[in-house]
Design an enzyme around this catalytic site. Structure first.
Site, short mmCIF file in Angstrom:
data_model
loop_
_atom_site.label_atom_id
_atom_site.label_comp_id
_atom_site.label_asym_id
_atom_site.label_seq_id
_atom_site.Cartn_x
_atom_site.Cartn_y
_atom_site.Cartn_z
N ASP A 188 0.82 -1.21 0.00
CA ASP A 188 0.00 0.00 0.00
C ASP A 188 0.86 1.27 0.00
O ASP A 188 0.36 2.36 -0.28
CB ASP A 188 -0.91 -0.01 1.23
N GLU B 200 7.58 -6.43 -2.56
CA GLU B 200 6.17 -6.81 -2.41
C GLU B 200 5.90 -7.96 -3.38
O GLU B 200 6.14 -7.84 -4.58
CB GLU B 200 5.29 -5.58 -2.71
N GLY C 53 9.64 -11.96 -0.65
CA GLY C 53 10.52 -11.37 0.35
C GLY C 53 11.50 -12.38 0.95
O GLY C 53 12.64 -12.05 1.28
N ASP D 14 6.38 -5.59 6.90
CA ASP D 14 5.02 -5.04 6.89
C ASP D 14 4.11 -6.07 6.23
O ASP D 14 3.67 -5.90 5.09
CB ASP D 14 5.04 -3.71 6.12
N SER D 15 3.84 -7.13 6.96
CA SER D 15 3.20 -8.31 6.35
C SER D 15 1.74 -8.46 6.75
O SER D 15 1.24 -7.79 7.64
CB SER D 15 3.95 -9.57 6.80
N PRO E 83 0.19 -15.71 1.46
CA PRO E 83 1.54 -15.34 1.03
C PRO E 83 2.44 -14.82 2.15
O PRO E 83 3.65 -14.77 2.01
CB PRO E 83 1.30 -14.26 -0.04
N1 AG3 Z 1 -0.59 -5.28 7.48
C1 AG3 Z 1 -1.62 -6.11 8.00
C2 AG3 Z 1 -1.59 -6.34 9.47
C3 AG3 Z 1 -2.46 -7.47 9.90
C4 AG3 Z 1 -3.94 -7.25 9.79
N2 AG3 Z 1 -4.66 -8.42 10.25
C5 AG3 Z 1 -5.99 -8.56 10.21
N3 AG3 Z 1 -6.77 -7.64 9.77
N4 AG3 Z 1 -6.51 -9.70 10.61
C6 AG3 Z 1 -0.99 -3.98 7.10
C7 AG3 Z 1 -0.18 -3.36 6.05
C8 AG3 Z 1 -0.11 -1.89 6.23
N5 AG3 Z 1 0.91 -1.30 5.45
#
Ligand code: AG3
Length: 286
Positions: free
Chosen positions: A87, A107, A140, A158-159, A165
């Site tokens: 994002d 990504e 990654g 930032d996963s 994945p």
């Molecule tokens: N990364 C996702 C965090 C986990 C969300 N988990 C969930 N909704 N069950 C966010 C990426 C932001 N750059």
């Protein structure tokens, strides 16, 4: 446009629903299902395999906390690797530091980046506007494995949750390679799930057990993310040398005069003060 309800099952018996949203886009990429929606309360948001990733209302909290905490511990960070983060919100915050020389963002799913550029300029706009940012659409796991030894000062994971994945980004092999790719004063920040419901708590414990075996310094810090399961979320801070509180360079960070909407020097210290049940769960992590 037709209004529908969006629901993320936080656990088997607890669901999070946003009423009356518009679906802006939906597709199945080679890696996952990607949906973009619009809500009156949360603005534009997107989900991967049905799970909330980013929305316009609370993304600043997550992106402040993943970026400014390590930058306030080592203001000399120059080479940054972002794993995931399609994002663009994490890259946007890191790019605000003029001392940063390069930001490699890896990504796995190019579609997340392209759709964010179309529907979520709030987080994605910096990606094609800053020539320090280099995009790699690769796995990654393989990228860090092939990275040169000590070639980054900061790795930000930032996963997604460890299903789909994102799974490989929660493995010992991955953290091992991160350790190798980090300089001697390197810092690793990782998306660390939530301590509250058992579903996410289990993953929090598994991640911490692996990281604390590898890094001499392995702490966990918390923040409020209202749209993630329970609203109580964590990042991991692991380092070869710097302690997040003892080495906090508060004055140096404040002298940069960055305006932030969640992060500040009090939050920096407070975020590492964990509730007893969280401390206990982490202490017994194996
Ligand atoms: N990364 C996702 C965090 C986990 C969300 N988990 C969930 N909704 N069950 C966010 C990426 C932001 N750059």
């Amino acid at each position: 446009m037709k209004k529908i309800h969006y629901t993320e099952p936080w656990t088997k018996s607890v669901h999070f629903t946003i009423l009356d949203v518009e679906r802006l886009h939906s597709e199945v990429s080679p890696f996952q299902t990607i949906d973009f929606y619009r809500s009156d309360t949360f603005g534009t948001f997107f989900t991967l395999d049905g799970l909330m990733m980013v929305n316009e209302k609370d993304e600043f909290i997550y992106h402040d906390m993943i970026s400014h905490v390590p930058m306030a511990v080592n203001p000399n960070i120059k080479r940054v690797l972002i794993i995931g983060g399609g994002d663009g919100g994490t890259a946007r915050e890191i790019a605000r530091y003029s001392g940063i020389e390069k930001i490699d963002m890896v990504e796995i799913d190019e579609r997340v980046v392209r759709l964010s550029q179309k529907y979520l300029p709030l987080t994605a706009k910096t990606l094609d506007q800053d020539n320090r940012i280099h995009l790699f659409f690769e796995d990654g796991l393989a990228f860090v494995k092939n990275a040169d030894k000590e070639s980054y000062d900061l790795i930000l994971v930032d996963s997604t949750d460890p299903i789909g994945p994102g799974e490989g980004l929660f493995t010992k092999a991955f953290y091992d390679n991160c350790y190798r790719a980090l300089s001697n004063d390197g810092i690793l920040i990782n998306q660390h799930e939530s301590p509250y419901f058992n579903e996410q708590k289990h993953e929090m414990i598994r991640a911490h057990a692996k990281i604390k075996d590898l890094f001499p310094i392995a702490e966990v810090y918390q923040f409020h993310q209202p749209t993630y399961p329970s609203g109580h979320w964590l990042f991991g801070f692991a380092s070869k040398k710097f302690h997040p509180i003892k080495d906090h360079k508060m004055a140096a960070w404040e002298a940069l005069n960055l305006k932030t909407n969640y992060y500040n020097s009090d939050i920096h210290k407070g975020a590492f003060m964990l509730p007893t049940y969280v401390k206990d769960a982490l202490k017994n992590a194996r």
